[in-house]
Scaffold this motif. Structure first.
Motif, mmCIF file in Angstrom:
data_model
loop_
_atom_site.group_PDB
_atom_site.id
_atom_site.type_symbol
_atom_site.label_atom_id
_atom_site.label_comp_id
_atom_site.label_asym_id
_atom_site.label_seq_id
_atom_site.Cartn_x
_atom_site.Cartn_y
_atom_site.Cartn_z
ATOM 1 N N THR A 1 -4.980 -7.579 -12.108
ATOM 2 C CA THR A 1 -3.525 -7.719 -12.143
ATOM 3 C C THR A 1 -2.942 -8.071 -10.763
ATOM 4 O O THR A 1 -1.790 -7.791 -10.485
ATOM 5 N N ASP B 1 3.238 -0.397 -5.129
ATOM 6 C CA ASP B 1 4.065 -1.401 -5.804
ATOM 7 C C ASP B 1 3.431 -1.916 -7.094
ATOM 8 O O ASP B 1 3.919 -2.890 -7.663
ATOM 9 N N MET B 2 2.329 -1.316 -7.536
ATOM 10 C CA MET B 2 1.756 -1.793 -8.818
ATOM 11 C C MET B 2 2.744 -1.452 -9.933
ATOM 12 O O MET B 2 3.400 -0.411 -9.919
ATOM 13 N N GLU B 3 2.830 -2.353 -10.899
ATOM 14 C CA GLU B 3 3.988 -2.346 -11.805
ATOM 15 C C GLU B 3 4.101 -1.072 -12.639
ATOM 16 O O GLU B 3 5.215 -0.588 -12.904
ATOM 17 N N ARG C 1 0.838 -1.198 0.000
ATOM 18 C CA ARG C 1 0.000 0.000 0.000
ATOM 19 C C ARG C 1 0.872 1.248 0.000
ATOM 20 O O ARG C 1 1.928 1.299 0.629
ATOM 21 N N THR D 1 -3.009 -6.833 -7.991
ATOM 22 C CA THR D 1 -2.529 -5.778 -7.088
ATOM 23 C C THR D 1 -3.081 -6.008 -5.693
ATOM 24 O O THR D 1 -2.405 -5.765 -4.702
ATOM 25 N N ARG D 2 -4.324 -6.505 -5.613
ATOM 26 C CA ARG D 2 -4.911 -6.795 -4.304
ATOM 27 C C ARG D 2 -4.781 -8.276 -3.941
ATOM 28 O O ARG D 2 -4.216 -8.620 -2.916
ATOM 29 N N TYR E 1 5.284 -11.477 -2.383
ATOM 30 C CA TYR E 1 5.162 -10.142 -1.786
ATOM 31 C C TYR E 1 5.666 -10.161 -0.365
ATOM 32 O O TYR E 1 5.584 -11.145 0.315
ATOM 33 N N TYR F 1 -2.000 1.138 -4.326
ATOM 34 C CA TYR F 1 -0.786 0.324 -4.144
ATOM 35 C C TYR F 1 0.410 0.987 -4.826
ATOM 36 O O TYR F 1 0.412 1.162 -6.053
ATOM 37 N N ASN G 1 -3.490 -0.527 -14.366
ATOM 38 C CA ASN G 1 -2.120 -1.020 -14.386
ATOM 39 C C ASN G 1 -1.782 -1.546 -15.783
ATOM 40 O O ASN G 1 -1.646 -2.762 -15.991
ATOM 41 N N ASP H 1 -3.131 5.388 -7.227
ATOM 42 C CA ASP H 1 -3.493 4.000 -6.944
ATOM 43 C C ASP H 1 -3.322 3.734 -5.449
ATOM 44 O O ASP H 1 -2.519 4.381 -4.784
ATOM 45 N N THR I 1 0.650 -4.443 -17.040
ATOM 46 C CA THR I 1 0.259 -5.845 -16.880
ATOM 47 C C THR I 1 -1.007 -6.178 -17.670
ATOM 48 O O THR I 1 -1.132 -7.283 -18.195
#
Ligand code: SF4
Length: 734
Positions: free
Chosen positions: A620, A450-452, A77, A622-623, A734, A448, A421, A446, A424
């Motif tokens: 993708t 760390d989303m790509e 997050r 993310t969650r 993760y 997150y 995202n 976003d 991805t």
């Protein structure tokens, strides 16, 4: 050893010690399950449960909903805005004011230097409807770019386009209750038990009460196909041919509803002329379905007192996606199966609020299904927002799938990604990567960090997630339901609505355009614009929606004034004669000539590549990649290969395999299964740097949706299995 019942130790769930429950709506898929989130006495979020009195899910949740409370504190997050002047430098934390000042300045710089449309916005199907409406007002009314779209172009654009072409407006006409009335169901390109488990449960419950034929059209033997009475393993991308053949049989055998066609449609003669070309023998040679089976299905469908279609991405994600939707609508219109219980063509939507963005985001037009091309609509919204209607573009700008090529050509220099995202999710990752690297300014908003896609951002805005906010979602059957705030936004995260409102102040410091602060106030404003529109929700408010556990649109102010209570079952569209949105209220029967324009397997790339969703994951990852049970069940990408094909290639079960297309390659674990035919492989779409390195993504000409499911690949056993395992496993922890 004795196994008497007195010796069994029953499994007990740990007592979560929930002190209070808050009503909300699931934030993953479009089913729209009502969910309650529990907190303990210390205020910690500890549990999720389905809401018993909710018409959609009746107390049930799928695996994703059951663990949804875990996502608030999941790894990755964001916690504060991050800025870097140049890509490749490390991000540095900044205050919200500094972040939004910088963003506004960069948007102005790009628009001043290259023109208003050189800054693009791509949003999502995940945020709340009140947030979509506000983003639309900001983008259309203040920033003024026409290159604004949602990632829903990747999933629902063909359904929208097909409904508009056939019926004159978007909006799924049926509802889940139709399962209880139908006498025949054809599911096209939908693996319902995995993609929408609770809708599947509703269907299964209806089938247990009253048996009717279930026909699944899918090139793969999906879980749904295994439960079907008839499975039609169609050749990828040829659904329109099968639909034309079904219509051919219906018309040739006089099974159509001539009275309904005469009263409610136009175009029967042109349609008749086109489908005359598609007798079952001709069609069978193209679509791969036996001619007798085509006749059987046509008769079952047309002779049923009420018959329905459902579909998802197998239809939409195709170069013939929009035509495939029109084909189902044609079949429904020919047989009078629109607007009656059990007779419908119901698109099963993807994301939790894909419908909200269709109705209210202004991505493809203006709010409430208004069109930029219509001068009255521009004037009406301009006056309501206090924006000069001349400021609005006079036609729709680029779709998401055209925005990335426009970055390549230098037409677009800046991009704002809201809860999406693309690195991805978009086809042909290598091209998307180059596009993102080319941008002068990329903002990622976003939940997150760390989303790509954030690897390419200059500015990161940490957004609140799901029930850290309040507002509404609209589900697949047009049911508006409420997300109550369960917990405060994490750290310095802000609700998307607050981010849009704060940015609006930078473009309109004197407050000429009103931006309400509270979601309920935004909803009240939307109600004024909703009156008289197809998606009229002027009879609703947040409290009534919660009390009713969701209300389907349309529900008007007049209905409420008359004391009508929104029915629990199902509200359908087009129930009255000639109530379609084309002139004279007639729907259009549209001929569908077929041109096979996909990439095809050949000697060099001998396998069809198919992709799709797994029950454990959402989009993708993310969650769901960070929620323990979801990720444990499905932690790494795999490729389904037919055992005969694998034997020929010397590939064994659970070995690592390199899949190669003309775009790139991807490594995944081999899963040998008869679910895929000899000439096809299947890879889930959730994983970064995986299936979309391979996909081509040719676009549907009407909807601009990519054909994710029609590409060609070859397979190679990886020599260094240890290195491949590291690539597949370690890179995804993760
Ligand atoms: Fe959520 Fe969809 Fe599962 Fe229902 S079926 S709990 S809406 S993910």
């Amino acid at each position: 050893m004795l196994f008497g019942s007195h010796q069994r130790t029953p499994i007990r769930s740990a007592d979560k010690e929930v002190a209070s429950w808050t009503y909300t709506t699931c934030g993953y898929c479009s089913t729209g399950c009502a969910i309650e989130v529990g907190k303990n006495a210390q205020g910690q979020v500890v549990a999720s449960r389905g809401v018993g009195g909710a018409d959609v899910n009746r107390g049930k949740l799928c695996l994703k909903g059951m663990f949804e409370h875990e996502l608030f504190e999941a790894p990755g997050r964001g916690s504060e805005p991050l800025l870097r002047r140049h890509r490749g430098e490390a991000f540095a934390p900044v205050t919200w004011d500094a972040a939004l000042d910088h963003m506004a300045a960069e948007i102005r710089r790009i628009q001043g230097q290259y023109g208003r449309d050189a800054f693009a916005v791509v949003s999502t199907g995940q945020i709340l409807t009140e947030e979509f409406y506000t983003l639309g007002k900001l983008t259309r009314g203040l920033i003024g770019t026409n290159n604004y779209d949602g990632n829903t172009t990747l999933c629902m654009a063909s359904a929208v386009s097909g409904y508009k072409r056939s019926f004159g407006a978007d909006g799924p006409p049926g509802c889940y209750e139709d399962f209880e009335h139908t006498h025949c169901l054809i599911a096209w390109g939908s693996n319902l038990p995995e993609q929408h488990p609770i809708i599947y449960w509703r269907l299964k419950e209806a089938l247990e009460k009253r048996k009717f034929p279930l026909i699944v059209v899918d090139p793969r033997v999906t879980m749904f196909a295994q439960f079907a009475d008839l499975h039609l393993p169609i050749r990828p991308g040829t659904d329109v041919v099968l639909q034309n053949a079904l219509m051919h049989v219906i018309l040739a055998e006089g099974l159509e509803d001539a009275a309904y066609i005469a009263a409610n449609t136009t175009g029967i003669e042109a349609l008749r002329a086109e489908v005359a070309n598609w007798d079952p023998t001709t069609a069978a040679a193209v679509c791969g379905i036996d001619e007798d089976r085509i006749r059987t299905v046509a008769r079952l469908y047309a002779k049923a007192p009420a018959a329905m279609h459902i579909w998802t991405m197998g239809i939409n994600q195709s170069t013939h996606g929009s035509d495939g939707v029109v084909g189902m609508n044609n079949l429904a219109l020919l047989t009078g199966n629109v607007g009656k219980p059990g007779g419908t063509a119901l698109s099963i939507t993807g994301q939790c609020n894909a419908m909200g963005t269709r109705e209210w985001s202004s991505c493809s037009g203006l709010p409430g299904y208004r069109a930029l091309e219509n001068p009255e609509h521009r004037a009406e919204v301009g006056q309501f927002w206090n924006v000069d209607p001349e400021f609005f573009p006079k036609r729709r700008g680029l779709f998401q799938t055209d925005i990335f090529p426009a970055i390549e050509t230098g037409q677009i220099k800046g991009l704002w990604l809201v809860a999406t995202n693309p690195i991805t999710s978009m086809p042909n990752t290598a091209r998307i990567r180059k596009s993102l690297e080319q941008l002068e300014f990329l903002v990622v908003q976003d939940a997150y960090a760390d989303m790509e896609s954030n690897q390419y951002a200059h500015l990161y805005l940490p957004a609140a997630v799901w029930a850290e906010k309040e507002g509404t979602f609209t589900n697949t059957e047009r049911r508006v339901n409420l997300v109550r705030q369960v917990t405060r936004p994490r750290a310095a995260c802000k609700a998307d609505l607050d981010i849009f409102n704060e940015l609006a102040k930078r473009f309109d410091p004197e407050g000429r355009v009103r931006f309400p602060e509270r979601p309920a106030e935004v909803f009240e404003e939307m109600k004024q614009l909703a009156r008289g529109r197809p998606c009229d929700l002027s009879g609703m408010d947040h409290e009534l929606i919660e009390r009713q556990r969701g209300i389907q649109w349309p529900f008007t102010r007049e209905q409420r004034a008359r004391g009508e209570i929104p029915p629990a079952g199902g509200v359908r569209l087009y129930t009255a004669p000639r109530s379609f949105h084309h002139p004279e209220g007639r729907a259009r029967l549209i001929p569908l000539p077929f041109v096979d324009n996909n990439e095809q397997p050949d000697a060099q790339y001998p396998f069809w590549l198919n992709s799709g969703r797994l029950v454990e994951h959402f989009h993708t990852r993310t969650r769901t990649g960070k929620v323990g049970n979801n990720n444990k069940y499905s932690p790494i990408p795999f490729v389904e290969i037919n055992p005969d094909a694998a034997a020929e290639l010397g590939i064994r079960h659970q070995e690592y395999v390199r899949c190669v297309s003309r775009r790139g390659d991807a490594v995944a674990m081999a899963m040998l299964t008869q679910r895929v035919p000899r000439d096809m492989v299947f890879i889930p779409f959730h994983f970064f740097d995986c299936v979309n390195r391979l996909t081509l993504g040719l676009l549907d000409p009407h909807s601009r949706q990519p054909a994710f499911k029609q590409a060609a690949v070859r397979l190679e056993r990886v020599a260094d299995q240890r290195a491949a395992a590291r690539l597949c496993i370690e890179a995804r922890q993760y």
